[in-house]
Design a protein around this motif. Structure first.
Motif: not given
Length: 164
Positions: A67, A70, A79
């Motif tokens: 995500d 995050h 990521h």
């Protein structure tokens, strides 16, 4: 060098309900002393399982979260898996780095790992997630195995596996 470090039960189980199977003071001390001052690579759930979901102190923490929203304070946030492996391999060329979980990260990074430090617990932790059984994999060789030691209520052995 890229090193995976983990604790397994007698069935190569490593966890249940996003938690460790056992709480072993000697194993925790070994983990702390071995990884201190190094870079540790982990998945998001592993970070979230730490006290207050904070990165491990006295280490550089690299966290993979799929995500992109995050981003964790005190961590190098990545990521996508390909970028995670690229960073892992780059760091591993110049220093010892440690893969510390969870199960998916261990499994996916194993082809890039040079060494595995396994603490083997002589017990069944009723795991729901497992690590590959290195004893059944011809490309791995156990080159060191301690005598059994008592850690709380369990007997454990510290083992070092290297890729042949």
């Amino acid at each position: 060098m890229i090193i995976s470090i983990l604790c397994v039960d007698k069935n190569y189980g490593i966890g249940k309900n996003n938690d460790l199977l056992f709480h072993l003071p000697l194993d925790m001390k070994f983990f702390r002393e071995t990884t201190k001052g190094h870079t540790v690579f982990m998945g998001e759930n592993t970070l979230l399982s730490f006290p207050n979901s904070k990165p491990l102190p006295n280490r550089k923490n690299v966290v993979l979260s799929q995500d992109v929203t995050h981003n964790y304070e005190g961590c190098e946030n990545v990521h996508n898996f390909d970028e995670f492996v690229k960073i892992l391999r780059n760091y591993g060329e110049n220093e010892d780095v440690f893969v510390i979980g969870g199960a998916s990260i261990y499994r996916q990074t194993l082809p890039f790992v040079d060494e595995v430090l396994l603490t083997k617990v002589d017990a069944d932790g009723e795991a729901t997630v497992f690590f590959p059984n290195l004893d059944e994999m011809p490309e791995w060789n156990c080159i060191e195995e301690s005598e059994p030691v008592q850690d709380g209520e369990y007997k454990i052995r510290f083992c070092k596996y290297v890729r042949k």
